[in-house]
Design an enzyme around this catalytic site. Structure first.
Site, short mmCIF file in Angstrom:
data_model
loop_
_atom_site.label_atom_id
_atom_site.label_comp_id
_atom_site.label_asym_id
_atom_site.label_seq_id
_atom_site.Cartn_x
_atom_site.Cartn_y
_atom_site.Cartn_z
N TYR A 196 41.16 11.04 6.94
CA TYR A 196 40.02 11.16 6.01
C TYR A 196 39.16 12.38 6.33
CZ TYR A 196 35.67 9.75 3.59
OH TYR A 196 34.55 9.71 2.79
N LYS A 200 38.55 15.81 4.12
CA LYS A 200 37.27 16.20 3.51
C LYS A 200 36.95 17.66 3.82
CE LYS A 200 36.05 12.42 1.43
NZ LYS A 200 35.90 12.38 -0.02
#
Ligand SMILES: NC(=O)c1ccc[n+]([C@@H]2O[C@H](COP(=O)([O-])OP(=O)(O)OC[C@H]3O[C@@H](n4cnc5c(N)ncnc54)[C@H](OP(=O)(O)O)[C@@H]3O)[C@@H](O)[C@H]2O)c1
Length: 249
Positions: A196, A200
């Site tokens: 994750y 990002k």
């Protein structure tokens, strides 16, 4: 206001405080959608079935946007009704609302959705991509390669496919605003979120490419940290929340 920096707070993330002197926990005057005037503008929100995406679609309605498209894999009938209700309650004209079945991982699905939007609206002024997932908090060695990669499929490939299909429509609109909901996770390292958080960072960098390639045509790309919100990805049931509670208690 949230508690002081360093004290346990289930909502605020570890990276929030160093980025700003002022932490809000509700809508404030400068961003109040009911004070904005988006008459004539068209918006598209991917990942709008729940959480931030749903809330942002309602804000578009409250800001008097005339055309609002919402996408997700789930049924969106309730969201469409909520968008109309939000406009009515804010005393704004009821927008034209279009729900599109959408899987941001899939090129054909994204293209079909944006073709439908093009046919109905003809252009877009604002695109907000909030379709994302997060992995269970797991070390690299213990992680499942399929789960790890699925996060990149939704978050990174999805952001690319949405941008690729929506930029031509944005360049036909007036505001040219492309928003990726990124995260403070792009800039901090929480062990166990190796899919994750680097994803990002990739999205944030990708928006710099969108700016470099299309700024001369007026495109205004943003990579935004939403602040932390108790949506499904950060709820008490997620391993993200449980790990944070363990490390802070
Ligand atoms: N919540 C926070 O505290 C926080 C903090 C920083 C950043 N963010 C970012 O904010 C954004 C929204 O997160 P959220 O908290 O609102 O999460 P959420 O409540 O879990 O909502 C995620 C949305 O993404 C959609 N989605 C997931 N996979 C999809 C796919 N393959 N195709 C299309 N739509 C898909 C989901 O709809 P379906 O499942 O129906 O498809 C849902 O509408 C994300 O980018 C997240 O990283 C959130």
């Amino acid at each position: 206001m949230p508690p002081p920096q360093g004290s346990w707070n289930r909502v605020e993330g570890p990276g929030d405080y160093p980025f700003t002197n002022e932490v809000h926990n509700d809508t404030y005057a400068a961003i109040d959608p009911t004070k904005a005037d988006h008459v004539g503008h068209s918006g598209f929100n991917s990942g709008a079935s729940k959480g931030l995406g749903r809330a942002l679609a309602l804000s578009l309605a409250k800001s008097s946007a005339s055309e609002i498209a919402v996408g997700a894999r789930s049924e969106l009938t309730e969201v469409v009704a909520a968008i109309r209700q939000a406009a009515n309650e804010a005393g704004r004209p009821e927008p034209k609302v279009l729900a599109v079945k959408l899987d941001v991982r899939d090129q054909a699905s994204v293209e079909a959705a944006t073709e439908k939007i093009a046919a109905d609206f003809g252009k877009l002024d604002v695109v907000i991509n909030s379709a994302e997932i997060i992995e269970p908090v797991t070390s690299i060695v213990d992680s499942s390669p399929d789960v790890w990669w699925s996060v990149w499929e939704v978050n990174v490939r999805g952001s690319y496919l949405i941008s690729r299909s929506c930029i031509p429509l944005l360049l036909k609109g007036k505001l040219d605003t492309l928003i990726m909901i990124s995260s403070v996770g792009a800039h901090v390292i929480i062990p166990g979120l190796s899919a994750y958080q680097p994803g990002k960072l990739a999205i944030t960098r990708f928006m710099e490419f969108a700016a470099a390639e299309y700024k001369d045509q007026g495109l205004v790309p943003f990579s935004v940290h939403s602040g932390n919100v108790l949506s499904d990805i950060i709820s008490e049931d997620t391993s993200y929340f449980q790990v944070r509670r363990k490390t802070r208690s």
